[in-house]
Design an enzyme around this catalytic site. Structure first.
Site, short mmCIF file in Angstrom:
data_model
loop_
_atom_site.label_atom_id
_atom_site.label_comp_id
_atom_site.label_asym_id
_atom_site.label_seq_id
_atom_site.Cartn_x
_atom_site.Cartn_y
_atom_site.Cartn_z
N ASP A 59 0.87 -1.16 0.00
CA ASP A 59 0.00 0.00 0.00
C ASP A 59 0.92 1.22 0.00
O ASP A 59 2.11 1.13 0.32
CB ASP A 59 -0.95 0.01 1.20
CG ASP A 59 -2.15 0.95 0.92
OD1 ASP A 59 -2.06 1.77 -0.02
OD2 ASP A 59 -3.15 0.87 1.64
C1 BGC Z 1 -4.96 3.42 -0.03
C2 BGC Z 1 -5.04 2.44 -1.19
C3 BGC Z 1 -4.88 3.19 -2.49
C4 BGC Z 1 -3.54 3.91 -2.47
C5 BGC Z 1 -3.24 4.68 -3.73
C6 BGC Z 1 -3.70 4.26 -0.12
O1 BGC Z 1 -3.70 5.27 0.84
O2 BGC Z 1 -5.01 2.73 1.18
O3 BGC Z 1 -6.26 1.76 -1.16
O4 BGC Z 1 -4.98 2.31 -3.56
O5 BGC Z 1 -3.53 4.82 -1.38
O6 BGC Z 1 -4.06 5.79 -3.84
#
Ligand code: BGC
Length: 743
Positions: free
Chosen positions: A264
């Site tokens: 993530d």
């Molecule tokens: C979120 C993800 C997301 C990523 C990119 C993160 O903060 O938890 O679900 O895909 O950001 O935007």
């Protein structure tokens, strides 16, 4: 003449045939995937292998430019293709040609209980992702709904592992048909946003395997998801993005998955752990506190899996096999997507995709209540579907009737090509009969909280609404939550279970002014409804995206008969929910640790087993028609070990209109050496019946459907004895019960 043209044709193709034969194996799509990967690996330098293991910008990665291997372009996900983001900063790129179709939130998709809807969803969003030249779509999210306070539940598929397993597979297949990978998230146990960056989840092996992992397992084993995203939280003391148990032992070794694990954004914390414990691609790292590098000074080669990793590999402190393994998985992902020349071209057909969004939306809307009780005599039937001939003035109240609910909420926010509000759609049908007043105010910005809205404004909006309600023949209240911080929004949880922005007081005032109130709730979460006994008709309308208004209007007007069923329970009060019933330790934890003491009893498993009635139970959803269940028959009263039993039940539409019913089959283990929930969903079927029509639905039950995870043996097992089958229209509305014995 003929000979000449054959000669011309041969001389035309020969150079190409020749050129093809000279293609390096890794570029030759007629070669087996593993041959191509081996060939590419053999040509890559150590530096090139490390370079593909981390981001080179906010959403992209390096390929191997020297070999003509492109990098990966990623995008959120999961409800539409996100607006183009700036290369290196957390802001949008400001393009003018990057608006999308917003599809209903995944809670709504789950509420359709119809895998066909998941397939058309995946196919359409995949077409948009492909058209926008994305290789990886960051979704779907399949974390389990553990508490109604989780700000991100709207992005997931509810509280049941079986329902979310069944529903995520066609979505993934639909997306990947387009040569775009799904990145299934957030693996694993990301069940709250509060403290999400660090909180360590303490969970039993049984709950892990029976509740929190099955949807991920189906996503990779049946959906063949090509990538998966680690979660922010820790699991038993190690961050999920480099957790040896979940990523390496379970996902890669146990499930034999061949995809690439992506972190993530900013979820990586340690080079050695990331190298050794199954992370393949590091995304979103934007500073290195451990090295005193702030956001302004950070460059992507300072990522954990970049120059630090290279140094340790060069010094022999980390095995080269780790980077070879990562490179193999990343190349596989690139070959499946960016270097797949046979993938379709995708499209941005807004009209076709809007039709898909509307279809899914109408099929996922849940009719929670539709009762005539308590209404004045002049109302000779329940308020829904709306019989417009009866009314001269219909008052629409509520901020959500006009609000753009595709904005806010965090990374799932979307820049839509269009979004039609409920108010606009109702005006389209009922014209001048419709009046509108806002009723409540959630504050101006996405970050305003309820306590920041001036009390006088709330009071005056409520008084105006009540006054107008008194004059109306019918009131349609459109409220619920929204995408503001502390509502349905990433990076924070809800502060209370109640409706925000003074809505309980507003509802009370409206109902006192006029009992004929239809309530439409827009949210991705259950909410407390103290006035429920006085609310004649309630509709759960989720977040429906571009076609929110038309989808809601289809249901309210009766153009479409509602057939959605809740993918999670609505507890009467927050403390009724297992996760919220033990105090701080089980939610939200102390900032360092959260203990899942309710164990396998999540959602209806808890309410059922503890005999706590839910306000609206899992699987609940009414229709404008009625369904009668016939006797259930079993092919045998015993099941041999490894055998199966077939259960059949006939269902008849006994009402006046056509409709769809979700026949749900739950199984309970009557006696077992370990604690088991009273019953668990094991099968379901959505059937479409004309008025008066009957259909027999059959389900094959195998020993697998009877198993629990034996934590001592670390394996799935079923104990011989009596099992009860519960067939019904919801987890609490059981129409037939039968039993059989596992020998
Ligand atoms: C979120 C993800 C997301 C990523 C990119 C993160 O903060 O938890 O679900 O895909 O950001 O935007």
């Amino acid at each position: 003449m003929k000979t000449k043209s054959i000669f011309v044709a041969i001389s035309f193709f020969v150079p190409f045939i020749g050129a093809k034969a000279q293609l390096p194996a890794y570029m030759d799509e007629s070669q087996p995937m593993e041959t191509r990967i081996n060939d590419a690996i053999s040509r890559m330098t150590l530096e090139e292998k490390v370079a593909i293991c981390h981001a080179n910008s906010k959403f992209n990665t390096w390929g191997v430019p020297r070999l003509g291997i492109p990098g990966l372009q990623m995008s959120d996900g999961p409800h539409g293709v996100r607006e183009e983001m700036d290369w290196s900063q957390w802001k949008t790129a400001g393009w003018t040609n990057d608006s999308c179709t917003a599809f209903p939130a995944l809670t709504c998709l789950a509420a359709t209980w119809n895998p066909e809807m998941a397939w058309i969803y995946g196919k359409a969003i995949g077409e948009e992702a492909r058209y926008r030249n994305k290789n990886v779509l960051l979704g779907p999210g399949v974390n389990i709904y553990r508490t109604p306070l989780n700000g991100r539940n709207f992005e997931y598929m509810g509280e049941d592992p079986y329902l979310s397993s069944v529903m995520c597979v066609p979505y993934i297949k639909g997306v990947q048909e387009n040569g775009v990978a799904c990145c299934v998230k957030h693996f694993a146990l990301n069940n709250q946003e509060k403290y999400r960056w660090n909180i360590s989840v303490e969970v039993s092996d049984r709950a892990l395997h029976e509740i929190y992992l099955p949807a991920f397992k189906s996503a990779v084993q049946q959906g063949h998801a090509w990538s998966l995203m680690g979660a922010y939280n820790q699991i038993r003391g190690t961050h999920a993005c480099h957790n040896p148990l979940t990523l390496q032992k379970i996902l890669k070794d146990g499930w034999n998955w061949d995809g690439a694990a992506v972190s993530d954004w900013d979820g990586t914390h340690n080079t050695r752990e990331a190298a050794l414990n199954g992370l393949d691609i590091e995304m979103g790292t934007a500073s290195r506190k451990d090295k005193g590098i702030g956001f302004d000074d950070f460059t992507f080669d300072q990522s954990y899996l970049a120059s630090d990793y290279l140094d340790l590999l060069r010094k022999g402190e980390l095995p080269i096999s780790t980077v070879d393994e990562k490179a193999r998985r990343i190349l596989r992902l690139i070959f499946r997507t960016a270097m797949n020349t046979r993938k379709p071209l995708g499209n941005m057909d807004y009209a076709a995709h809007s039709a898909v969004a509307r279809k899914i939306g109408t099929e996922g809307i849940v009719l929670l209540k539709n009762s005539q009780k308590g209404l004045p005599k002049k109302y000779t039937s329940p308020l829904l579907p709306i019989n417009a001939n009866l009314y001269s003035h219909i008052l629409v109240v509520g901020d959500n009737a006009t609000r753009r609910l595709t904005e806010g909420g965090g990374s799932s926010e979307l820049k839509v090509q269009h979004e039609t509000s409920v108010l606009a759609a109702l005006k389209e049908i009922y014209g001048d009969k419709i009046l509108y007043t806002r009723g409540y105010a959630p504050g101006k910005t996405l970050y305003d909280r309820v306590e920041e809205v001036p009390a006088e404004l709330t009071d005056s909006l409520r008084e105006t609404a009540a006054r107008m309600a008194r004059e109306a023949d019918l009131v349609i209240f459109v409220g619920g939550l929204n995408k503001n911080k502390h509502q349905d929004c990433e990076d924070a949880d809800r502060l209370t279970y109640g409706l925000p922005f003074g809505q309980p007081e507003l509802l009370k005032a409206l109902l006192e002014a006029n009992p004929a109130v239809v309530t439409v709730l827009m949210s991705g979460n259950a909410v407390e409804l103290p006035q429920v006994a006085d609310m004649p008709s309630i509709v759960q309308a989720w977040y429906l995206g571009s076609e929110a208004g038309p989808a809601v209007a289809d249901i309210l007007s009766g153009k479409v008969n509602p057939s959605g069923k809740l993918p999670f329970s609505f507890p009467v009060k927050l403390e009724d929910c297992g996760a919220n019933s033990f105090g701080k330790e089980t939610y939200p934890g102390d900032g360092k640790k959260v203990e899942y003491k309710e164990d396998i009893l999540v959602g209806y498993r808890w309410y059922d087993t503890k005999n706590i009635p839910a306000l609206f139970p899992f699987g609940h959803g009414l229709s404008y028609t009625q369904f009668e269940y016939g006797k259930a028959t079993l092919s045998s009263s015993t099941m041999q070990a490894g055998g199966s039993v077939t259960v059949s039940v006939s269902v008849k539409n006994t009402g006046k209109c056509d409709g769809k019913e979700v026949v749900q089959l739950y199984i309970g283990d009557d006696k077992c050496s370990v604690m088991r929930p009273k019953k668990e969903l094991k099968k379901f079927a959505k059937i479409d019946l004309k008025s008066g029509e009957s259909q027999t639905v059959s389900f094959d039950i195998t020993e697998k459907d009877l198993q629990f995870f034996d934590d001592k043996q670390q394996t799935w097992t079923a104990e011989p004895g009596k099992f009860t089958i519960y067939i019904g229209s919801s987890s609490a509305d059981i129409r037939r019960k039968e039993s059989f014995t596992l020998l």
